[in-house]
Design an enzyme around this catalytic site. Structure first.
Site, PDB file in Angstrom:
ATOM      1  N   GLY A   3     -39.821  60.877   1.799  1.00 31.10           N
ATOM      2  CA  GLY A   3     -38.686  61.658   1.800  1.00 31.10           C
ATOM      3  C   GLY A   3     -37.489  60.585   1.538  1.00 31.10           C
ATOM      4  O   GLY A   3     -37.764  59.802   0.557  1.00 31.10           O
ATOM      5  N   CYS A  18     -33.714  60.460  -2.224  1.00 24.73           N
ATOM      6  CA  CYS A  18     -33.825  60.493  -3.596  1.00 24.73           C
ATOM      7  C   CYS A  18     -35.018  61.239  -4.188  1.00 24.73           C
ATOM      8  O   CYS A  18     -35.007  62.144  -4.998  1.00 24.73           O
ATOM      9  CB  CYS A  18     -33.822  59.050  -4.103  1.00 24.73           C
ATOM     10  SG  CYS A  18     -32.504  58.008  -3.574  1.00 24.73           S
ATOM     11  N   ARG A  73     -31.822  61.068   6.381  1.00 24.76           N
ATOM     12  CA  ARG A  73     -31.768  62.216   5.258  1.00 24.76           C
ATOM     13  C   ARG A  73     -33.332  62.407   4.618  1.00 24.76           C
ATOM     14  O   ARG A  73     -34.169  61.679   4.279  1.00 24.76           O
ATOM     15  CB  ARG A  73     -31.126  61.875   4.128  1.00 24.76           C
ATOM     16  CG  ARG A  73     -29.323  62.046   4.484  1.00 24.76           C
ATOM     17  CD  ARG A  73     -28.691  61.561   3.172  1.00 24.76           C
ATOM     18  NE  ARG A  73     -28.757  60.213   2.986  1.00 24.76           N
ATOM     19  CZ  ARG A  73     -28.181  59.656   1.894  1.00 24.76           C
ATOM     20  NH1 ARG A  73     -27.629  60.251   1.097  1.00 24.76           N
ATOM     21  NH2 ARG A  73     -28.288  58.394   1.929  1.00 24.76           N
ATOM     22  N   LYS A 132     -35.103  57.839 -15.120  1.00 21.34           N
ATOM     23  CA  LYS A 132     -34.580  57.992 -13.735  1.00 21.34           C
ATOM     24  C   LYS A 132     -35.482  58.905 -12.836  1.00 21.34           C
ATOM     25  O   LYS A 132     -36.249  58.738 -12.083  1.00 21.34           O
ATOM     26  CB  LYS A 132     -33.128  58.113 -13.419  1.00 21.34           C
ATOM     27  CG  LYS A 132     -32.739  58.381 -12.008  1.00 21.34           C
ATOM     28  CD  LYS A 132     -32.821  57.282 -11.311  1.00 21.34           C
ATOM     29  CE  LYS A 132     -32.936  57.507  -9.924  1.00 21.34           C
ATOM     30  NZ  LYS A 132     -32.326  56.475  -8.937  1.00 21.34           N
ATOM     31  N   VAL A 176     -24.978  53.138  -3.612  1.00 18.43           N
ATOM     32  CA  VAL A 176     -25.085  52.619  -5.133  1.00 18.43           C
ATOM     33  C   VAL A 176     -24.072  51.786  -5.534  1.00 18.43           C
ATOM     34  O   VAL A 176     -24.217  50.787  -6.076  1.00 18.43           O
ATOM     35  CB  VAL A 176     -25.401  53.764  -6.020  1.00 18.43           C
ATOM     36  CG1 VAL A 176     -25.546  53.351  -7.242  1.00 18.43           C
ATOM     37  CG2 VAL A 176     -26.677  54.627  -5.578  1.00 18.43           C
TER      38      VAL A 176
END
Ligand code: UGA
Length: 428
Positions: free
Chosen positions: A253, A256, A324, A200, A12
């Site tokens: 997946g 996030c 991840r 968010k 980010v």
């Protein structure tokens, strides 16, 4: 142009820093990882992200970005301080604020008067109050400005977003942050910090809900004999439903959706509301992954020594090398537990040791290598190059010809003409 400090050069932070710099701002980035800082100063991007390295090199050439390893030096002359620090999943499922708070402790007395501290990484709902208190200065403002960057298209998402969300209790600080984006043509949602933080979580959780529904619907299509591709095409044309995030797959997946859905569930639970729908969305995803693993297992011939499956794709989606919470990896793990030997090819992955998966999955350098001796080949990540595979040549290397299209990516007819039994998610 304004001086901006970005603290944290992760995915980010780096995207934010490089994109803000490309908009004409002068940016200084600080990160504790000296090796990363050295390679960034050489114009080398440590993450796999479309067009980020080119943009980084351009900003370095134009002297609009620099990288250092000192948070206090980074903030001392900056009007804006973006906090882009990790907020990993905490013990109870909430986003852990320890890195954010410890960096605030480190820099708070070095912030210039009039500076604005901005949280970009995903913080727990309500964290704004803690952050503001921790900064503890009347002459510094705080803004919540969540990111909506997808891995693989992060630069495009930053520079051409659907919306920009700015939450603050100070109208002046909010409009100053809005000015940073003046070259971007997108609506800005000005709101309070708690609503900004909630937007968010709500956005990611809603998209995950949509996907759990779609994957559940794909299973319905399988049992009733409908074709999910046709059904979703028909559904997506309804503008109230829309076409995006309507592709069935092996499950959702990444770094996030799983983290943010759990965090929103935990937050609502902690405040006394049982968000049962969201709990089902999360459970449905893990049941979908189980179901696909069992489906693959059942495609092997139990009567013979058929115990090898080739996977095409391991990343949680195309365009990234991120494993991840990847459904493909979860499926590989389950297959390994069933005693199946798993060989896999992913164009972005050459080594699994850093992921601790080397024992469960044998990583191969090509699709042809992966299918050697396998009876079933399964597409689990939607890399476009898999569409170019010649099924006849691949079939010659396999023990039996069975293909599972876990992303509805392949041309069914071509594979069937090459002698394959074709099975797809949402298809019989
Ligand atoms: C997601 C959000 O899309 C971003 O807006 C957000 O900023 C980011 O999380 C974050 O919170 O930082 P990302 O994790 O990169 O971005 O992944 P997506 O492209 O949204 O995909 C998430 C999962 O949904 C993947 O497993 C993908 O394969 C799956 N997916 C997506 C489908 O199965 N079908 C679809 O139609 C779309």
């Amino acid at each position: 142009m304004s001086e901006i400090a970005v603290l944290g050069a992760g995915y980010v932070g780096l995207t934010t820093a490089v994109c803000l710099s490309s908009l004409g701002h002068s940016v200084v980035v600080s990160d504790v990882n000296h090796g990363k800082i050295a390679s960034l100063n050489d114009g080398k991007c440590p993450i796999f992200e479309e067009s980020l390295e080119e943009l980084l090199q351009q900003c370095i050439e134009e002297s609009r970005i620099r990288f250092i390893s000192n948070n206090c030096d980074a903030v001392k002359d900056s009007d804006y301080v973006f906090l882009c620090l990790p907020t990993p999943e905490g013990e109870l499922g909430e986003a852990d604020m320890q890195f954010v708070l410890s960096v605030i402790d480190e820099v708070r007395t070095h912030l210039r008067s009039g500076a604005i501290v901005i949280t970009k990484s995903t913080v727990p709902i309500g964290a704004s109050a803690d952050v503001f208190k921790r900064i503890g200065r009347d002459d510094v403002s705080y803004v919540s400005n969540p990111e909506f960057l997808r891995e693989g298209t992060a630069v495009q998402d930053f520079l051409d977003p659907d919306r920009i969300v700015i939450g603050s209790t100070s109208d002046k600080a909010a409009s100053r942050v809005g000015m940073l984006y003046s070259r971007i043509s997108a609506p800005i949602v000005y709101t309070d910090p708690i609503s900004a933080e909630t937007i968010k979580y709500a956005s990611n959780s809603f998209l995950a809900t949509k996907l759990s529904f779609i994957n559940g619907l794909a299973s319905v299509c399988e049992v009733v004999g409908a074709d999910a591709d046709e059904v979703l095409r028909g559904m997506g044309m309804d503008t109230r439903i829309g076409e995006s995030y309507l592709r069935p797959g092996p499950g959702w997946g990444g770094s996030c959706f799983p983290k943010d859905t759990k965090a929103l569930l935990m937050t609502s639970d902690a405040r006394g509301f049982d968000f049962g729908l969201l709990r089902s969305v999360i459970d449905a995803n893990s049941r979908h992954i189980d179901r696909i693993s069992q489906r693959l297992n059942s495609m092997l011939d139990k009567e013979s020594d058929d115990r090898c499956i080739a996977l095409l794709g391991l990343a949680f989606k195309a365009g990234t090398d991120d494993l991840r919470d990847s459904p493909a990896v979860e499926i590989a793990r389950r297959l390994h537990r069933f005693g199946i030997s798993v060989r896999a090819f992913d164009p972005a992955i050459s080594d699994l040791s850093r992921w601790g998966l080397a024992e469960e999955i044998r990583v191969c350098g090509s699709a042809s290598e992966a299918v050697q001796g396998a009876s079933v080949v399964a597409v689990l990540t939607e890399w476009p190059e898999f569409q170019q595979i010649d099924p006849s040549s691949l079939g010659q290397l396999m023990k039996r010809r069975v293909v599972f299209d876990g992303r509805l990516l392949l041309a069914r007819r071509d594979w069937e003409s090459a002698g394959f039994t074709y099975v797809g998610v949402g298809r019989q």
